[in-house]
Design a protein around this motif. Structure first.
Motif, PDB file in Angstrom:
ATOM      1  N   GLY A   1       0.804  -1.210   0.000  1.00 28.61           N
ATOM      2  CA  GLY A   1       0.000   0.000   0.000  1.00 28.61           C
ATOM      3  C   GLY A   1       0.837   1.261   0.000  1.00 28.61           C
ATOM      4  N   HIS A   2       0.187   2.381  -0.339  1.00 24.71           N
ATOM      5  CA  HIS A   2       0.834   3.697  -0.382  1.00 24.71           C
ATOM      6  C   HIS A   2       2.010   3.725  -1.349  1.00 24.71           C
ATOM      7  N   GLY A   3       1.909   2.935  -2.414  1.00 23.97           N
ATOM      8  CA  GLY A   3       2.917   2.979  -3.458  1.00 23.97           C
ATOM      9  C   GLY A   3       4.234   2.313  -3.120  1.00 23.97           C
ATOM     10  N   SER A   4       4.312   1.689  -1.957  1.00 23.88           N
ATOM     11  CA  SER A   4       5.562   1.032  -1.567  1.00 23.88           C
ATOM     12  C   SER A   4       5.599  -0.394  -2.104  1.00 23.88           C
ATOM     13  N   ASP A   5       6.798  -0.939  -2.214  1.00 24.46           N
ATOM     14  CA  ASP A   5       6.944  -2.331  -2.637  1.00 24.46           C
ATOM     15  C   ASP A   5       6.385  -3.256  -1.560  1.00 24.46           C
ATOM     16  N   PRO A   6       5.816  -4.388  -1.956  1.00 25.55           N
ATOM     17  CA  PRO A   6       5.301  -5.335  -0.958  1.00 25.55           C
ATOM     18  C   PRO A   6       6.398  -5.774   0.004  1.00 25.55           C
ATOM     19  N   VAL A   7       6.029  -5.872   1.274  1.00 25.86           N
ATOM     20  CA  VAL A   7       6.957  -6.323   2.307  1.00 25.86           C
ATOM     21  C   VAL A   7       6.496  -7.696   2.774  1.00 25.86           C
ATOM     22  N   HIS A   8       7.309  -8.714   2.534  1.00 22.41           N
ATOM     23  CA  HIS A   8       6.954 -10.086   2.904  1.00 22.41           C
ATOM     24  C   HIS A   8       7.467 -10.369   4.318  1.00 22.41           C
ATOM     25  N   ILE A   9       6.550 -10.800   5.166  1.00 23.82           N
ATOM     26  CA  ILE A   9       6.884 -11.004   6.572  1.00 23.82           C
ATOM     27  C   ILE A   9       6.304 -12.314   7.087  1.00 23.82           C
ATOM     28  N   THR A  10       6.730 -12.672   8.291  1.00 31.30           N
ATOM     29  CA  THR A  10       6.183 -13.826   9.000  1.00 31.30           C
ATOM     30  C   THR A  10       5.652 -13.349  10.342  1.00 31.30           C
ATOM     31  N   LEU A  11       4.419 -13.738  10.681  1.00 23.97           N
ATOM     32  CA  LEU A  11       3.770 -13.311  11.911  1.00 23.97           C
ATOM     33  C   LEU A  11       3.656 -14.474  12.890  1.00 23.97           C
ATOM     34  N   PRO A  12       3.686 -14.196  14.190  1.00 24.26           N
ATOM     35  CA  PRO A  12       3.468 -15.264  15.182  1.00 24.26           C
ATOM     36  C   PRO A  12       2.026 -15.767  15.102  1.00 24.26           C
ATOM     37  N   GLY A  13       1.866 -17.067  15.000  1.00 22.27           N
ATOM     38  CA  GLY A  13       0.553 -17.652  14.757  1.00 22.27           C
ATOM     39  C   GLY A  13      -0.474 -17.338  15.818  1.00 22.27           C
ATOM     40  N   HIS A  14      -0.132 -17.544  17.098  1.00 22.34           N
ATOM     41  CA  HIS A  14      -1.115 -17.362  18.173  1.00 22.34           C
ATOM     42  C   HIS A  14      -1.529 -15.896  18.301  1.00 22.34           C
TER      43      HIS A  14
END
Length: 212
Positions: free
Chosen positions: A34-47
């Motif tokens: 969003g906001h014209g930025s490149d996608p940022v690929h991340i990993t989130l804590p499941g719980h």
């Protein structure tokens, strides 16, 4: 709406195999954009992610390792169709003070008159609100409504700072008379007929043999 802070890790592995490995570690692959930025690929804590996303339109403060942080809203949440766990999350970046359009649930309060059937035509409506002040629900009173009453979008009382993002004449709640048992049976028979369902004829009762 309070912000929910979630610690995230940068993600450099992609594809189904990498996603499976992430989920085995009780984590969730996600992408910020969003906001014209490149996608940022991340990993989130499941719980933590599962708890945060129990609230509709949860406002998340994503803190990525290395000091970078983003304010974001869930755009799309993919869940396993059988087990229900979160498979992937798309997050859209928002800014403080920015107006966004979101679906907000309609919550009915009170009771209509007896013998009335209250039909919710729209369980959620699209509103525009400031990103950090998204309402959790739109409360609609149906107390004492008579048969034939209708509530349209223009009749709703929205929280301060929120505006409708749908047509004002959109029907939200419709109060009708409860169908009779005969009407219900007729509708079921019509539906079965359209579906090609054939009912078994009742078995004939055996005829007693005449006494000799």
């Amino acid at each position: 709406m309070a912000e929910v802070k979630i610690q995230a890790e940068s993600r450099t592995e992609f594809g189904k195999g990498a996603a499976r490995r992430i989920r085995r570690d009780n984590k969730v692959p996600a992408v910020l954009y969003g906001h014209g930025s490149d996608p940022v690929h991340i990993t989130l804590p499941g719980h933590d992610t599962m708890l945060a996303l129990k609230t509709a339109n949860a406002l998340l403060l994503i803190e990525v390792e290395g000091g970078e942080s983003h304010l974001a809203l869930p755009k799309q949440v993919q869940r396993d169709p059988l087990k229900g766990f979160i498979e992937h999350v798309d997050l859209v970046i928002v800014k403080r003070g920015e107006k966004v359009q979101v679906e907000v649930a309609v919550h009915l309060e009170g009771e209509a008159v007896s013998d009335a059937l209250v039909v919710t035509e729209h369980a959620a409506i699209l509103v525009e609100a400031e990103a950090t002040h998204i309402p959790t629900q739109i409360v609609v009173s149906i107390e004492g409504l008579e048969i034939g009453a209708q509530i349209h979008a223009s009749d709703l009382t929205l929280p301060t700072g929120s505006t409708l993002a749908i047509e004002p004449d959109t029907l939200i709640v419709n109060v009708t008379a409860q169908p009779t048992a005969e009407q219900v049976d007729a509708e079921m028979n019509e539906a079965e007929a359209q579906a090609g369902v054939e009912k078994d004829e009742p078995a004939a009762e055996p005829v007693a043999a005449a006494a000799e």
